[in-house]
Scaffold this motif. Structure first.
Motif, PDB file in Angstrom:
ATOM      1  N   ALA A  38      -2.459  -3.885  -9.973  1.00  0.00           N
ATOM      2  CA  ALA A  38      -2.144  -5.096  -8.798  1.00  0.00           C
ATOM      3  C   ALA A  38      -1.037  -4.024  -7.527  1.00  0.00           C
ATOM      4  O   ALA A  38      -1.440  -4.589  -6.584  1.00  0.00           O
ATOM      5  CB  ALA A  38      -0.778  -5.877  -9.404  1.00  0.00           C
ATOM      6  N   MET A  39      -1.320  -2.609  -7.792  1.00  0.00           N
ATOM      7  CA  MET A  39      -0.750  -2.122  -6.753  1.00  0.00           C
ATOM      8  C   MET A  39      -1.673  -1.957  -5.771  1.00  0.00           C
ATOM      9  O   MET A  39      -3.118  -1.634  -5.953  1.00  0.00           O
ATOM     10  CB  MET A  39       0.054  -0.577  -7.647  1.00  0.00           C
ATOM     11  N   ASP A  40      -1.534  -1.945  -4.407  1.00  0.00           N
ATOM     12  CA  ASP A  40      -2.618  -1.422  -3.554  1.00  0.00           C
ATOM     13  C   ASP A  40      -2.153  -0.160  -2.683  1.00  0.00           C
ATOM     14  O   ASP A  40      -2.135   0.315  -2.009  1.00  0.00           O
ATOM     15  CB  ASP A  40      -2.204  -2.413  -1.998  1.00  0.00           C
ATOM     16  N   LYS A  41      -3.206   0.244  -3.857  1.00  0.00           N
ATOM     17  CA  LYS A  41      -3.205   2.086  -3.703  1.00  0.00           C
ATOM     18  C   LYS A  41      -3.717   2.160  -2.404  1.00  0.00           C
ATOM     19  O   LYS A  41      -3.385   3.100  -1.865  1.00  0.00           O
ATOM     20  CB  LYS A  41      -3.575   2.712  -4.856  1.00  0.00           C
ATOM     21  N   SER A  42      -4.388   1.918  -1.522  1.00  0.00           N
ATOM     22  CA  SER A  42      -5.256   2.281  -0.556  1.00  0.00           C
ATOM     23  C   SER A  42      -4.322   1.685   0.614  1.00  0.00           C
ATOM     24  O   SER A  42      -4.568   2.881   1.735  1.00  0.00           O
ATOM     25  CB  SER A  42      -6.929   1.273  -0.632  1.00  0.00           C
ATOM     26  N   SER A  43      -3.527   0.430   0.699  1.00  0.00           N
ATOM     27  CA  SER A  43      -2.102   0.614   1.494  1.00  0.00           C
ATOM     28  C   SER A  43      -1.487   1.482   1.251  1.00  0.00           C
ATOM     29  O   SER A  43      -0.742   2.132   2.295  1.00  0.00           O
ATOM     30  CB  SER A  43      -2.034  -1.129   1.126  1.00  0.00           C
TER      31      SER A  43
ATOM     32  N   VAL B  16       0.909   4.692   4.166  1.00  0.00           N
ATOM     33  CA  VAL B  16       2.716   6.026   4.180  1.00  0.00           C
ATOM     34  C   VAL B  16       2.412   6.534   4.027  1.00  0.00           C
ATOM     35  O   VAL B  16       2.675   7.605   4.742  1.00  0.00           O
ATOM     36  CB  VAL B  16       3.122   5.503   2.530  1.00  0.00           C
ATOM     37  N   LEU B  17       0.237   7.946   4.031  1.00  0.00           N
ATOM     38  CA  LEU B  17       0.441   8.161   4.252  1.00  0.00           C
ATOM     39  C   LEU B  17      -0.464   9.082   5.093  1.00  0.00           C
ATOM     40  O   LEU B  17      -0.872   9.897   5.564  1.00  0.00           O
ATOM     41  CB  LEU B  17      -0.708   9.073   2.789  1.00  0.00           C
TER      42      LEU B  17
ATOM     43  N   ALA C 108      -8.628   0.818  -6.313  1.00  0.00           N
ATOM     44  CA  ALA C 108      -7.672   1.496  -4.750  1.00  0.00           C
ATOM     45  C   ALA C 108      -7.389   0.208  -4.198  1.00  0.00           C
ATOM     46  O   ALA C 108      -6.620  -0.031  -3.065  1.00  0.00           O
ATOM     47  CB  ALA C 108      -8.965   1.806  -3.895  1.00  0.00           C
ATOM     48  N   ALA C 109      -8.118  -0.875  -4.949  1.00  0.00           N
ATOM     49  CA  ALA C 109      -8.018  -1.834  -4.003  1.00  0.00           C
ATOM     50  C   ALA C 109      -7.933  -3.196  -5.214  1.00  0.00           C
ATOM     51  O   ALA C 109      -7.305  -3.169  -6.616  1.00  0.00           O
ATOM     52  CB  ALA C 109      -9.067  -3.212  -3.086  1.00  0.00           C
ATOM     53  N   PRO C 110      -6.272  -3.953  -4.985  1.00  0.00           N
ATOM     54  CA  PRO C 110      -5.637  -4.643  -5.958  1.00  0.00           C
ATOM     55  C   PRO C 110      -6.671  -5.591  -6.920  1.00  0.00           C
ATOM     56  O   PRO C 110      -7.396  -6.075  -6.073  1.00  0.00           O
ATOM     57  CB  PRO C 110      -4.530  -5.388  -4.985  1.00  0.00           C
ATOM     58  N   ASP C 111      -6.163  -5.983  -8.539  1.00  0.00           N
ATOM     59  CA  ASP C 111      -7.261  -6.913  -8.832  1.00  0.00           C
ATOM     60  C   ASP C 111      -5.985  -8.362  -8.837  1.00  0.00           C
ATOM     61  O   ASP C 111      -5.675  -7.575 -10.673  1.00  0.00           O
ATOM     62  CB  ASP C 111      -7.908  -6.362  -9.917  1.00  0.00           C
ATOM     63  N   ILE C 112      -6.105  -9.222  -8.401  1.00  0.00           N
ATOM     64  CA  ILE C 112      -4.993  -9.993  -9.347  1.00  0.00           C
ATOM     65  C   ILE C 112      -4.227 -10.273 -10.401  1.00  0.00           C
ATOM     66  O   ILE C 112      -3.872 -10.657 -10.664  1.00  0.00           O
ATOM     67  CB  ILE C 112      -4.029 -10.457  -7.780  1.00  0.00           C
ATOM     68  N   ASP C 113      -6.126 -10.988  -9.994  1.00  0.00           N
ATOM     69  CA  ASP C 113      -6.160 -12.365 -10.940  1.00  0.00           C
ATOM     70  C   ASP C 113      -6.313 -11.809 -12.572  1.00  0.00           C
ATOM     71  O   ASP C 113      -5.473 -12.317 -13.834  1.00  0.00           O
ATOM     72  CB  ASP C 113      -8.061 -12.588 -11.008  1.00  0.00           C
ATOM     73  N   ALA C 114      -6.411 -10.648 -12.240  1.00  0.00           N
ATOM     74  CA  ALA C 114      -7.088  -9.418 -13.654  1.00  0.00           C
ATOM     75  C   ALA C 114      -5.652  -8.914 -14.334  1.00  0.00           C
ATOM     76  O   ALA C 114      -4.903  -9.169 -15.041  1.00  0.00           O
ATOM     77  CB  ALA C 114      -7.870  -8.112 -13.597  1.00  0.00           C
TER      78      ALA C 114
ATOM     79  N   THR D 131       8.491  -0.730  -2.508  1.00  0.00           N
ATOM     80  CA  THR D 131       8.006  -1.583  -1.616  1.00  0.00           C
ATOM     81  C   THR D 131       6.876  -2.617  -2.108  1.00  0.00           C
ATOM     82  O   THR D 131       6.653  -3.840  -2.939  1.00  0.00           O
ATOM     83  CB  THR D 131       8.513  -1.605  -0.560  1.00  0.00           C
ATOM     84  N   LEU D 132       5.856  -1.491  -2.346  1.00  0.00           N
ATOM     85  CA  LEU D 132       4.325  -2.168  -1.946  1.00  0.00           C
ATOM     86  C   LEU D 132       4.536  -2.750  -3.886  1.00  0.00           C
ATOM     87  O   LEU D 132       3.531  -3.036  -4.079  1.00  0.00           O
ATOM     88  CB  LEU D 132       3.186  -0.863  -1.661  1.00  0.00           C
ATOM     89  N   MET D 133       5.329  -1.678  -4.218  1.00  0.00           N
ATOM     90  CA  MET D 133       4.840  -1.875  -5.844  1.00  0.00           C
ATOM     91  C   MET D 133       5.712  -3.688  -6.473  1.00  0.00           C
ATOM     92  O   MET D 133       5.318  -4.450  -6.822  1.00  0.00           O
ATOM     93  CB  MET D 133       5.448  -1.150  -7.213  1.00  0.00           C
TER      94      MET D 133
END
Length: 546
Positions: free
Chosen positions: A317-322, A327-328, A364-370, A401-403
């Motif tokens: 679920a974490m949006d790591k790319s964001s 942030v970076l 890298a992109a979230p998969d909310i359904d899974a 906050t993203l988490m």
């Protein structure tokens, strides 16, 4: 691993980085373009420079004693002053340093042969006694050596000849050469250390090493000066710059402004918030690989995060790319496991290790359904989780906050709690303190490529940060085989086999690895752009473009 920020010698502070040091960088909008061109070494210097003013991000060092340094700022200075038997290279490989060679009469015994042409800054010759004395300081709990824990496999360190030092291990250890290449393995003159006592490495006690620069004027609060060592033994690293003055700057905006105005000539670890402005400045902004990482570690053995499905769900679920973009400043990449890939880069078996890392599943992109399905399968009686961060750490707050947002989307109620340093530190040694916290936002870096030892802190049943009681005999055995193997390829294959086991357990929720950020004013060049500079005498390569 190593981002040694504070005190306890037995604690690998890489794991405590966010816990014990707040990063003042504020989240910023994504830059106009993502930094994708990574540099190992900037173009070779062809001219000399009289003096340079260099920026240190953070507080001025309180000590330059190699066994006590623990921040990036301290490492940035000391890596040019003191050196060890082995040396980390810009590509994060390990090569010979003060040792011109070594023999290995058995898998547990290393006999290092010291170069005969090395002198301390005071002109006195380097001896095996100085080397053995310096390394043995890491074995003395009273010394306060912040990386003393890395020397746990060492049985003895002895001067066995005028220029021979023998290191005996309890069992073979594939990390030992990398350990000796870190600043904990740097050599100080024994007589100088004993004469200065507790003042060694401070303005009052001074320093006595063998590096390409020697400590010049140092008045607390007024910066640190280092000057070229005219009698340096390694002609390949003869300094191009005569004098370097280090100014420590805590405020990130101030650091960026000083670089843009020319008050500072260069700096490593420039703020992500300054990437856009610095990329448009008159100097050059370089990006390089690093071992800096961001992750969330579970700390409660009975809370929701102790369920592997919850950790898997949060990872999905974490949006790591964001996080990387916002942030970076785009200067990083989503991370697949708890080991950043640059940690593998200098290993003799890097091709196999990096190939195995690339094959790990990434999101890298979230998969909310899974992720939502996993939470439903977990059928939690309590869906509330607490994320702990260090109070005032804006980078950790942005990650949390993203988490938190990701958790909300998949049916979790996540609370962010900002704790003081002492409270965070207590989490590592007080099980009762961990009952109120589910996840700890964590960042850090490796000073040398000791990813095997670092992995053990998560995988081994008695590992320092194995708070959830992970215990898989097959994983432990594979890691032990990797650590004790004498052949790098065999070690890598054992590690890869183990990685296939512990990766599925999601012992952490990995977020991202951060690129190194180096800024040089127009006319300066030569230095590494990778994070290897924290252990490598980078300033010796700093010079003019013509």
């Amino acid at each position: 691993m190593n981002i040694r920020q504070h005190g306890a010698a037995a604690v690998p502070i890489a794991i405590l980085a966010v816990a014990l040091t707040g990063c003042a960088a504020s989240p910023q909008p994504s830059p106009t373009s993502t930094p994708t061109d990574l540099t190992v070494l900037t173009p070779e210097a062809t001219g000399d420079v009289d003096s340079v003013t260099w920026g240190l991000s953070g507080n001025e060092p309180t000590t330059l004693d190699p066994i006590l340094v623990g921040t990036i700022g301290q490492n940035t200075v000391v890596s040019n002053l003191c050196e060890g038997l082995m040396q980390v290279q810009p590509d994060f490989s390990v090569d010979l340093g003060l040792a011109e060679s070594y023999d290995q009469p058995s898998p547990e015994v290393y006999v290092f042969h010291i170069r005969p042409d090395v002198h301390f800054w005071n002109g006195q010759a380097l001896t095996a006694d100085d080397v053995a004395f310096s390394l043995n300081r890491n074995l003395d709990p009273a010394s306060g050596a912040v990386n003393g824990y890395q020397y746990a496999p060492v049985q003895s360190i002895e001067a066995t000849g005028p220029l021979d030092v023998t290191v005996t291990l309890s069992e073979p250890n594939a990390d030992i050469l990398a350990i000796l290449a870190g600043l904990s393995g740097a050599v100080s003159q024994r007589s100088a250390v004993e004469a200065a006592g507790a003042d060694y490495g401070t303005p009052a006690g001074g320093l006595q090493c063998t590096g390409p620069y020697e400590l010049g004027q140092w008045t607390s609060g007024q910066g640190i000066e280092i000057v070229a060592n005219d009698d340096y033994w390694n002609t390949d690293l003869t300094p191009h710059t005569s004098t370097i003055h280090f100014d420590a700057i805590v405020n990130n905006n101030t650091l960026t402004s000083a670089l843009l105005s020319g008050d500072l000539d260069g700096a490593y670890a420039v703020p992500p918030a300054g990437i856009n402005a610095l990329s448009k400045g008159e100097g050059t902004l370089y990006f390089g690989n690093s071992t800096q990482y961001f992750l969330f570690g579970p700390v409660d053995s009975s809370g929701p995060a102790s369920d592997v499905r919850v950790r898997q769900a949060l990872n999905l679920a974490m949006d790591k790319s964001s996080f990387v973009d916002r942030v970076l400043g785009g200067a990083g990449a989503p991370m697949k496991g708890f080991v950043p890939p640059f940690a593998f880069a200098g290993n003799p078996a890097s091709a196999a290790l990096l190939s195995a890392y690339d094959k790990l599943p990434g999101n890298a992109a979230p998969d909310i359904d899974a992720a939502t399905k996993l939470i439903e399968e977990a059928d939690l009686s309590d869906t509330s989780l607490t994320i702990a961060i260090t109070a005032g750490d804006q980078t950790a707050l942005a990650a949390a906050t993203l988490m938190q947002a990701a958790g909300t989307e998949i049916g979790l109620d996540m609370t962010i709690e900002q704790l003081q340093d002492t409270q965070i530190f207590d989490l590592f040694f007080n099980p009762d303190a961990r009952k109120d916290v589910d996840l700890l936002a964590t960042s850090g870096y490796y000073e040398t490529p000791i990813f095997l030892s670092y992995t053990g802190t998560f995988v081994n049943p008695d590992g320092l940060v194995n708070f959830i009681g992970y215990d898989d005999p097959d994983a432990t055995a594979k890691l032990h085989d990797a650590l004790t193997a004498t052949d790098p390829e065999q070690s890598a294959q054992s590690y890869i086999a183990g990685q296939d086991i512990w990766q599925d357990a999601f012992l952490t929720v990995p977020v991202a690895t951060q690129y190194e950020r180096l800024y040089l004013r127009d006319g300066l060049t030569g230095v590494p752009a990778t994070q290897a500079y924290v252990s490598y005498p980078w300033a010796a390569l700093l010079g003019a473009t013509s």
